[in-house]
Design a protein around this motif. Structure first.
Motif, PDB file in Angstrom:
ATOM      1  N   UNK A  62       0.841  -1.207   0.000  1.00 57.08           N
ATOM      2  CA  UNK A  62       0.000   0.000   0.000  1.00 57.08           C
ATOM      3  C   UNK A  62       0.871   1.250   0.000  1.00 57.08           C
ATOM      4  N   UNK A  63       1.948   1.236   0.785  1.00 57.21           N
ATOM      5  CA  UNK A  63       2.864   2.378   0.806  1.00 57.21           C
ATOM      6  C   UNK A  63       3.501   2.586  -0.564  1.00 57.21           C
ATOM      7  N   UNK A  64       3.810   1.493  -1.258  1.00 54.16           N
ATOM      8  CA  UNK A  64       4.360   1.612  -2.611  1.00 54.16           C
ATOM      9  C   UNK A  64       3.341   2.226  -3.561  1.00 54.16           C
ATOM     10  N   UNK A  69       1.913  10.226  -3.462  1.00 55.42           N
ATOM     11  CA  UNK A  69       1.295  11.129  -2.490  1.00 55.42           C
ATOM     12  C   UNK A  69       2.162  11.302  -1.244  1.00 55.42           C
ATOM     13  N   UNK A  70       2.958  10.285  -0.922  1.00 54.11           N
ATOM     14  CA  UNK A  70       3.825  10.374   0.252  1.00 54.11           C
ATOM     15  C   UNK A  70       4.917  11.417   0.081  1.00 54.11           C
ATOM     16  N   UNK A  71       5.421  11.534  -1.131  1.00 54.11           N
ATOM     17  CA  UNK A  71       6.558  12.430  -1.372  1.00 54.11           C
ATOM     18  C   UNK A  71       6.188  13.613  -2.269  1.00 54.11           C
ATOM     19  N   UNK A  78      11.752  10.827  -3.351  1.00 57.15           N
ATOM     20  CA  UNK A  78      11.076   9.796  -4.143  1.00 57.15           C
ATOM     21  C   UNK A  78      11.941   8.548  -4.340  1.00 57.15           C
ATOM     22  N   UNK A  79      13.154   8.701  -4.805  1.00 61.28           N
ATOM     23  CA  UNK A  79      14.013   7.545  -5.059  1.00 61.28           C
ATOM     24  C   UNK A  79      14.430   6.835  -3.773  1.00 61.28           C
ATOM     25  N   UNK A  80      14.881   7.544  -2.733  1.00 63.73           N
ATOM     26  CA  UNK A  80      15.227   6.817  -1.499  1.00 63.73           C
ATOM     27  C   UNK A  80      14.040   6.057  -0.899  1.00 63.73           C
ATOM     28  N   UNK A  81      12.862   6.646  -0.932  1.00 69.98           N
ATOM     29  CA  UNK A  81      11.700   5.955  -0.384  1.00 69.98           C
ATOM     30  C   UNK A  81      11.296   4.772  -1.265  1.00 69.98           C
ATOM     31  N   UNK A  82      11.429   4.918  -2.576  1.00 66.56           N
ATOM     32  CA  UNK A  82      11.123   3.805  -3.474  1.00 66.56           C
ATOM     33  C   UNK A  82      12.047   2.626  -3.182  1.00 66.56           C
TER      34      UNK A  82
END
Length: 103
Positions: A62-64, A69-71, A78-82
């Motif tokens: 779900x986070x993916x 919207x998260x970033x 964006x890239x570090x969270x991905x």
């Protein structure tokens, strides 16, 4: 209010990803040696761990899906969270597969 919610979801994604990597590492360290006899765990414990680890996997998926919207307010994340979420998904998948006896 929306920025606070995005920040909370980012913190949740970080916690779930780190937790799944730690649990996968502990599972990997606890794996039996080849030929070692392993005592079976109680059914209730196996069901409980599969449910908890499966829930973490679903929440990471779900986070993916919610990553844009998260970033949205911090595009540099964006890239570090991905990468972090994908590593967490792989780790959680390993743990769920191990719980189900597939790995």
């Amino acid at each position: 209010m929306a920025a606070d919610q995005a920040k909370q979801e980012r913190i949740g994604a970080v916690v779930m990803s780190v937790a799944s990597v730690v649990v996968a590492g502990l599972e990997w360290l606890d794996r039996p040696e080849p030929g070692e006899i392993v005592e079976a765990e109680p059914d209730w414990y196996v069901t409980f761990t599969v449910a908890i680890h499966g829930l973490i996997l679903v929440l990471l998926l779900v986070a993916l899906a919610r990553l844009p919207r998260l970033v949205a307010d911090r595009p540099g994340l964006r890239l570090p969270f991905l990468v972090m979420i994908l590593v967490g998904i792989v780790a959680a998948s390993y743990v769920v597969g191990r719980d189900l006896g597939m790995v």
